[in-house]
Design a protein around this motif. Structure first.
Motif, short mmCIF file in Angstrom:
data_model
loop_
_atom_site.label_atom_id
_atom_site.label_comp_id
_atom_site.label_asym_id
_atom_site.label_seq_id
_atom_site.Cartn_x
_atom_site.Cartn_y
_atom_site.Cartn_z
N ILE A 1 0.82 -1.22 0.00
CA ILE A 1 0.00 0.00 0.00
C ILE A 1 0.85 1.26 0.00
N ASP A 2 2.06 1.22 0.55
CA ASP A 2 2.94 2.40 0.56
C ASP A 2 3.26 2.89 -0.84
N LYS A 3 3.23 2.02 -1.82
CA LYS A 3 3.52 2.42 -3.20
C LYS A 3 2.39 3.27 -3.79
N PHE A 4 1.20 3.16 -3.22
CA PHE A 4 0.02 3.79 -3.80
C PHE A 4 -0.57 4.86 -2.89
N PHE A 5 -1.00 4.48 -1.70
CA PHE A 5 -1.65 5.40 -0.78
C PHE A 5 -1.13 5.21 0.65
N PRO A 6 0.11 5.61 0.94
CA PRO A 6 0.64 5.43 2.30
C PRO A 6 -0.16 6.21 3.34
N GLU A 7 -0.86 7.25 2.91
CA GLU A 7 -1.62 8.11 3.83
C GLU A 7 -2.78 7.39 4.50
N VAL A 8 -3.20 6.25 3.96
CA VAL A 8 -4.41 5.60 4.46
C VAL A 8 -4.14 4.57 5.55
N LYS A 9 -2.90 4.27 5.83
CA LYS A 9 -2.59 3.15 6.72
C LYS A 9 -3.25 3.25 8.09
N SER A 10 -3.35 4.44 8.65
CA SER A 10 -3.94 4.56 9.98
C SER A 10 -5.45 4.32 9.99
N TYR A 11 -6.09 4.38 8.82
CA TYR A 11 -7.54 4.18 8.71
C TYR A 11 -7.93 2.72 8.52
N LEU A 12 -6.98 1.87 8.20
CA LEU A 12 -7.30 0.49 7.79
C LEU A 12 -7.76 -0.42 8.92
N GLY A 13 -7.75 0.05 10.16
CA GLY A 13 -8.28 -0.72 11.28
C GLY A 13 -9.77 -0.47 11.52
N LEU A 14 -10.34 0.50 10.80
CA LEU A 14 -11.78 0.76 10.92
C LEU A 14 -12.55 -0.41 10.31
N GLY A 15 -13.67 -0.73 10.88
CA GLY A 15 -14.42 -1.90 10.45
C GLY A 15 -15.30 -1.67 9.22
N ALA A 16 -15.94 -2.74 8.81
CA ALA A 16 -16.86 -2.70 7.67
C ALA A 16 -17.94 -1.65 7.92
N GLY A 17 -18.23 -0.89 6.88
CA GLY A 17 -19.23 0.16 6.97
C GLY A 17 -18.65 1.54 7.15
N TYR A 18 -17.35 1.62 7.40
CA TYR A 18 -16.70 2.93 7.56
C TYR A 18 -16.22 3.46 6.23
N LYS A 19 -16.23 4.78 6.13
CA LYS A 19 -15.74 5.50 4.96
C LYS A 19 -14.87 6.65 5.44
N PHE A 20 -13.96 7.08 4.59
CA PHE A 20 -13.18 8.26 4.92
C PHE A 20 -12.82 9.02 3.66
N ILE A 21 -12.57 10.31 3.85
CA ILE A 21 -12.03 11.20 2.82
C ILE A 21 -10.94 12.02 3.48
N ILE A 22 -9.77 12.06 2.87
CA ILE A 22 -8.67 12.88 3.35
C ILE A 22 -8.04 13.60 2.16
N ASP A 23 -7.31 14.67 2.45
CA ASP A 23 -6.55 15.30 1.38
C ASP A 23 -5.21 15.78 1.89
N ASP A 24 -4.40 16.30 1.00
CA ASP A 24 -3.05 16.70 1.35
C ASP A 24 -2.98 18.06 2.03
N GLU A 25 -4.13 18.67 2.29
CA GLU A 25 -4.17 19.93 3.02
C GLU A 25 -4.68 19.75 4.45
N GLY A 26 -4.85 18.50 4.88
CA GLY A 26 -5.25 18.21 6.25
C GLY A 26 -6.73 17.95 6.46
N TYR A 27 -7.52 17.98 5.40
CA TYR A 27 -8.94 17.66 5.54
C TYR A 27 -9.11 16.19 5.88
N GLU A 28 -10.03 15.90 6.80
CA GLU A 28 -10.34 14.52 7.17
C GLU A 28 -11.81 14.43 7.53
N ASP A 29 -12.48 13.45 6.96
CA ASP A 29 -13.85 13.13 7.34
C ASP A 29 -13.95 11.61 7.41
N VAL A 30 -14.40 11.11 8.53
CA VAL A 30 -14.57 9.67 8.76
C VAL A 30 -15.97 9.45 9.29
#
Length: 110
Positions: free
Chosen positions: A75-104
């Motif tokens: 995953i580091d080759k593609f989206f290293p930024e997402v690693k901390s979100y991958l422990g969220l369970g089924a049914g979760y969604k997130f949006i992040i950007d390179d300016e610090g926006y986060e919605d989970v």
């Protein structure tokens, strides 16, 4: 901080149960969208060997070849930024950007 600790902290932040993924498991990754913004993810119920995660950036597409199977160990080759979100369970969604926006949020599985 160890990756599992980052994921647990993310789950605690969003009052979510920690559902770890194994590095040997597969996620659906929209490789052609790497470099675009924002980065988005949704976790569905996974089957054996699959995380249930689908990850992309920019606009979503429903074309058959939008997502490619990728082992999480890469995953580091593609989206290293997402690693901390991958422990969220089924049914979760997130949006992040390179300016610090986060919605989970939890939307549930259909």
């Amino acid at each position: 901080m160890v990756l599992s600790e980052l994921q647990i902290a993310m789950c605690e932040k969003h009052d979510a149960e920690y559902k770890p993924c194994m590095l040997s498991e597969i996620a659906g990754v929209a490789i052609d969208t790497v470099g675009l913004q924002p980065i988005q993810g949704v976790r569905l119920e996974g089957v054996k060997g699959e995380t249930g995660w689908y990850l992309w950036a920019g606009d979503y597409s429903d074309t058959d070849d939008f997502f490619k199977p990728v082992h999480l160990e890469h995953i580091d080759k593609f989206f290293p930024e997402v690693k901390s979100y991958l422990g969220l369970g089924a049914g979760y969604k997130f949006i992040i950007d390179d300016e610090g926006y986060e919605d989970v949020w939890y939307e549930g599985c259909s």
